[in-house]
Design a protein around this motif. Structure first.
Motif, PDB file in Angstrom:
ATOM      1  N   PHE A  21       0.838  -1.208   0.000  1.00 41.56           N
ATOM      2  CA  PHE A  21       0.000   0.000   0.000  1.00 41.56           C
ATOM      3  C   PHE A  21       0.874   1.259   0.000  1.00 41.56           C
ATOM      4  O   PHE A  21       0.590   2.222  -0.710  1.00 41.56           O
ATOM      5  N   GLY A  58       0.052   3.116  -2.964  1.00 44.83           N
ATOM      6  CA  GLY A  58      -0.918   4.095  -2.505  1.00 44.83           C
ATOM      7  C   GLY A  58      -2.361   3.653  -2.634  1.00 44.83           C
ATOM      8  O   GLY A  58      -3.275   4.479  -2.563  1.00 44.83           O
ATOM      9  N   ASN A  59      -2.594   2.332  -2.811  1.00 43.56           N
ATOM     10  CA  ASN A  59      -3.961   1.826  -2.966  1.00 43.56           C
ATOM     11  C   ASN A  59      -4.019   0.403  -2.436  1.00 43.56           C
ATOM     12  O   ASN A  59      -3.259  -0.468  -2.885  1.00 43.56           O
ATOM     13  N   PHE A  60      -4.917   0.170  -1.467  1.00 44.65           N
ATOM     14  CA  PHE A  60      -5.016  -1.156  -0.874  1.00 44.65           C
ATOM     15  C   PHE A  60      -5.565  -2.186  -1.861  1.00 44.65           C
ATOM     16  O   PHE A  60      -5.273  -3.375  -1.757  1.00 44.65           O
ATOM     17  N   GLY A  61      -6.383  -1.752  -2.815  1.00 45.61           N
ATOM     18  CA  GLY A  61      -6.926  -2.684  -3.797  1.00 45.61           C
ATOM     19  C   GLY A  61      -5.833  -3.301  -4.648  1.00 45.61           C
ATOM     20  O   GLY A  61      -5.762  -4.531  -4.816  1.00 45.61           O
ATOM     21  N   TRP A  62      -4.935  -2.450  -5.184  1.00 45.97           N
ATOM     22  CA  TRP A  62      -3.821  -2.972  -5.981  1.00 45.97           C
ATOM     23  C   TRP A  62      -2.881  -3.791  -5.105  1.00 45.97           C
ATOM     24  O   TRP A  62      -2.265  -4.762  -5.573  1.00 45.97           O
ATOM     25  N   SER A  63      -2.765  -3.410  -3.850  1.00 41.84           N
ATOM     26  CA  SER A  63      -1.918  -4.170  -2.925  1.00 41.84           C
ATOM     27  C   SER A  63      -2.460  -5.583  -2.736  1.00 41.84           C
ATOM     28  O   SER A  63      -1.702  -6.562  -2.745  1.00 41.84           O
ATOM     29  N   ALA A  65     -11.144   2.606   2.606  1.00 43.12           N
ATOM     30  CA  ALA A  65     -10.043   2.602   1.636  1.00 43.12           C
ATOM     31  C   ALA A  65     -10.618   2.348   0.243  1.00 43.12           C
ATOM     32  O   ALA A  65     -11.241   1.306   0.008  1.00 43.12           O
ATOM     33  N   PRO A  66     -10.418   3.255  -0.712  1.00 46.29           N
ATOM     34  CA  PRO A  66     -10.996   3.081  -2.048  1.00 46.29           C
ATOM     35  C   PRO A  66     -10.141   2.177  -2.927  1.00 46.29           C
ATOM     36  O   PRO A  66      -8.968   1.947  -2.658  1.00 46.29           O
ATOM     37  N   PHE A  67     -10.750   1.677  -4.004  1.00 50.45           N
ATOM     38  CA  PHE A  67     -10.009   0.931  -5.023  1.00 50.45           C
ATOM     39  C   PHE A  67     -10.077   1.759  -6.308  1.00 50.45           C
ATOM     40  O   PHE A  67      -9.502   2.833  -6.391  1.00 50.45           O
ATOM     41  N   ILE A  68     -10.787   1.300  -7.294  1.00 49.36           N
ATOM     42  CA  ILE A  68     -11.009   2.061  -8.522  1.00 49.36           C
ATOM     43  C   ILE A  68     -12.498   2.003  -8.845  1.00 49.36           C
ATOM     44  O   ILE A  68     -13.209   1.114  -8.393  1.00 49.36           O
ATOM     45  N   LYS A  81     -15.557   2.499  -3.216  1.00 46.90           N
ATOM     46  CA  LYS A  81     -15.061   3.581  -2.384  1.00 46.90           C
ATOM     47  C   LYS A  81     -14.625   3.098  -1.007  1.00 46.90           C
ATOM     48  O   LYS A  81     -14.023   3.858  -0.243  1.00 46.90           O
TER      49      LYS A  81
END
Length: 606
Positions: free
Chosen positions: A379, A383-388, A480-483, A487
């Motif tokens: 993260f 900078g994004n938990f979704g990609w993490s 925590a948002p993703f894409i 949201k």
């Protein structure tokens, strides 16, 4: 045969429906709904215009205590319903402002309580304009929640209590760079100085100094407490603890739900150091004595209805305050968000016994927490938990790649011998025993393990559960948002197939919540199932065919981050299995299988 197929289909449909309804009505709804109804009934039945005092239960071996630590003061200017608004309670007496990077609020000069705190970094919803999270509220308000420290002694000793009005030395707000000192003289020869300090996160340090200018010695007992009035609404999930919590010496971690402590009335334990408190899903308040201090920790419940009071407290060892002498002691109060790095830092730097257990990592602590650290590391890179989560899924698949490859190799061989298995069933249609014997011989001859297909599923179950815990309990995932439309990774996918993804303005029941990501997950699971060899048993085959539908409905109410993980994991598994099937020379008949399935349905209709 046609009757058997019809029977099997009805059975499969009935079982699928049972799973869906059971999940919704037996797991998700009952606890939350029962708690809501119970609270509503108790509040309606509670007497108006009164505030229940705190029940005093002295520690075993301690002298009688004249007043209860943390007794609720009488309401000031009560509203017609007997409950103060938060604004009225805060305006009822003098206060010292608390202003830190993560907290805003005040402490009351009456009683010296920390009873007004909001978390500046967290809001009630994903809307940046929504109200800040309120952690502490004064006694007399709905859902009062506060922390208090002090001393108790024998009757008539004149120790300060909940109604004592302290005086601030100097002026100014309490901040990380500016401690605040309160003073009180009881008129009997004892002077009290209480100094409050706070760091830039969520830890208060409260230091007490008591001087005896009288002619008699006094025996005093330091105490600290966290008190909550009324039963709060809880999530009601088995995997999450909300309620009273603490670590008390050899007794280790103790957890009591609000219902549990009401049944037990109270629980006490002698320990050295440790901590006790009250925790919500994402926030907590704890009392932390000096870690070398011999204390008695206690969890307590008293009152009824709207007058219920839950308390976690510690009572220190007796101290003799001789004439012309001074004693000092201190407590710490944690009041804030259960951020992993912050909580872990307090354990290591302050030496607080097992303070990291304040976050409910569960039985799979050894797996859950490392998984969080890996996700959190990526993260900070992306900078994004979704990609993490997606990257961690790739790493997990890479770790188990060799083991999964062996499983897919065995499944490919089973797919390759499907015609022979069909021939065996046709050769012995009425002799199930002979069918099984011949199939076992076929497996042995081709060196196939028929249970190998279960291995990838068994491997990912503990990882799936650990990731579920990480997404569900860690505050870092909250909002925590993703894409796109996601949201909040800790909440279900907000879209819904049954409202045409928002085009139809209607509120659907929770069990009909079917977002886009659960559908993507279901499609990837369906593709994976169609690549596997068909089970020999017709009922099993039907159940496996329905499994993607069942899981799609079940996971629709799960956090979006978990559904994204499952969908991505399925896609990686399909890719790996496709490569293995090509390597084994097995034709991938995915689209043929789908087409034939619809073809058979059309054939039956004709």
């Amino acid at each position: 045969m046609k009757d058997d197929n019809t029977r099997n289909m009805i059975l499969a449909f009935a079982l699928s429906l049972l799973v869906l309804l059971g999940w919704q009505f037996l797991v998700l709804n009952p606890r939350v709904e029962q708690e809501r109804l119970k609270q509503a009934a108790e509040q309606a039945a509670a007497p108006r215009g009164t505030t229940s005092p705190q029940t005093n239960t002295a520690a075993p071996g301690a002298p009688p205590v004249p007043t209860s630590p943390g007794a609720a003061p009488a309401p000031v200017n009560p509203s017609p319903t007997g409950v103060l608004t938060r604004e009225a309670a805060l305006a009822a007496g003098p206060r010292v402002t608390i202003n830190t990077p993560r907290l805003q609020g005040s402490l009351a000069l009456k009683g010296g309580r920390i009873d007004d705190l909001k978390l500046t970094g967290y809001r009630e919803t994903v809307d940046p304009g929504s109200p800040l999270i309120t952690l502490f509220s004064p006694s007399g308000t709905a859902g009062a929640f506060y922390a208090e420290t002090g001393v108790v002694g024998t009757a008539g000793a004149g120790m300060p209590g909940a109604d004592t009005l302290w005086r601030q030395e100097g002026s100014g707000a309490l901040s990380p760079s500016t401690p605040v000192t309160l003073v009180y003289d009881n008129g009997k020869g004892q002077q009290f100085r209480r100094t409050y300090a706070v760091d830039d996160a969520y830890m208060f340090t409260i230091s007490e100094e008591i001087r005896n200018t009288g002619s008699e010695a006094l025996t005093l007992y330091p105490y600290g407490l966290v008190s909550r009035h009324g039963t709060p609404k809880v999530a009601g999930f088995y995997i999450l603890h909300e309620g009273l919590i603490g670590v008390l010496g050899q007794a280790g971690l103790k957890e009591y739900t609000y219902a549990d402590i009401k049944k037990a009335s109270q629980y006490t334990e002698k320990a050295t150091g440790g901590w006790v408190g009250i925790t919500d899903k994402y926030w907590a308040a704890t009392i932390i004595p000096e870690q070398a201090e011999a204390v008695q920790g206690r969890f307590n419940a008293s009152g009824a209805g709207a007058g219920e009071i839950y308390q976690a407290d510690v009572l220190g060892s007796a101290r003799t305050l001789a004439p012309a002498s001074t004693i000092t002691f201190s407590h710490r109060v944690f009041a804030g968000a259960k951020e992993v790095t912050v909580v872990d830092n307090y354990r290591s730097t302050l030496g607080i016994d097992r303070f990291d257990l304040l976050i409910d990592w569960g039985w799979f602590y050894f797996l859950t927490k490392p998984l969080f650290w890996i996700i959190d590391y990526f993260f900070h890179v992306f900078g994004n938990f979704g990609w993490s989560i997606i990257l961690v899924t790739v790493l997990i698949k890479a770790v188990f790649y060799p083991l999964a490859n062996k499983s897919y190799e065995s499944m490919s061989r089973m797919k390759k011998i499907q015609p022979e298995m069909v021939a065996l069933r046709e050769r012995y249609p009425d002799d199930k025993m002979k069918q099984q014997q011949e199939m076992m011989e076929l497996y042995k001859r081709e060196k196939i393990n028929p249970l190998s297909g279960c291995l990838p599923v068994l491997i990912q179950i503990p990882v799936f559960f650990a990731l579920y815990k990480v997404i569900f309990v860690s505050i870092e995932m909250r909002h925590a948002p993703f894409i796109g439309w996601i949201k909040d990774l800790s909440a279900p996918d907000p879209t819904n197939l049954f409202t045409l993804f928002g085009l139809i303005p209607v509120q659907m029941p929770e069990f009909l919540q079917m977002g886009a990501w659960p559908i993507i997950m279901g499609v990837t699971m369906f593709i994976q199932m169609k690549m596997n060899p068909d089970p020999p048993d017709p009922v099993q085959k039907t159940m496996f065919a329905w499994m993607p539908v069942i899981f799609t409905f079940m996971l629709a109410s799960f956090p979006a981050g978990l559904v994204i993980y499952w969908a991505w994991n399925n896609l990686l598994s399909v890719t790996q299995q496709y490569m293995m099937m090509r390597k084994q020379g097995v034709k991938v008949e995915l689209w043929d299988n789908i087409a034939s399935m619809f073809g058979k349905s059309a054939e039956k209709k004709s």
